[in-house]
Enzyme design. Structure first.
Site, PDB file in Angstrom:
ATOM      1  N   ASN A   1      31.438 126.316   3.583  1.00 38.59           N
ATOM      2  CA  ASN A   1      32.260 126.566   4.757  1.00 38.59           C
ATOM      3  C   ASN A   1      33.717 126.689   4.313  1.00 38.59           C
ATOM      4  OD1 ASN A   1      30.184 126.468   6.609  1.00 38.59           O
ATOM      5  ND2 ASN A   1      30.521 124.337   7.149  1.00 38.59           N
TER       6      ASN A   1
ATOM      7  N   ARG B   1      24.534 127.323   6.301  1.00 35.58           N
ATOM      8  CA  ARG B   1      24.467 127.058   4.848  1.00 35.58           C
ATOM      9  C   ARG B   1      23.055 126.675   4.409  1.00 35.58           C
ATOM     10  NH1 ARG B   1      28.845 122.671   4.077  1.00 35.58           N
ATOM     11  NH2 ARG B   1      27.903 122.114   6.053  1.00 35.58           N
TER      12      ARG B   1
END
Length: 90
Positions: A36, A18
């Site tokens: 996520n 990320r």
């Protein structure tokens, strides 16, 4: 301006995916978010010029060094006019 929904599967959680996605998105002038998912995948909404999105998707197939991308599913979506790129944490 184009909007893409991207699902990345493989070893993509716990490897800085990320954070690295945010850095790459900012470099490529892509706005949206990354988060996520409970199933172990990473979900991205990305908006920008088509040429930049193409490069961004190419990067998603590679991911950061510690990741192991197995599959990337890309679909078009409705433009939401995101102003920046964010890492979402649930």
């Amino acid at each position: 301006m184009k909007h893409l929904n991207i699902i990345v599967t493989g070893k993509v959680q716990g490897v800085g995916f990320r954070e690295t996605t945010k850095i790459i998105a900012n470099q490529m002038m892509v706005n949206g978010f990354v988060r996520n998912e409970k199933d172990g995948s990473v979900y991205i909404e990305a908006e920008g010029e088509e040429i930049f999105l193409e490069e961004f998707v190419n990067w998603c197939h590679e991911g950061p060094d510690r990741s192991r991308v197995e599959n990337v599913v890309v679909s078009d979506g409705e433009v939401k006019n995101y102003r920046n790129f964010e890492v979402l944490r649930k």
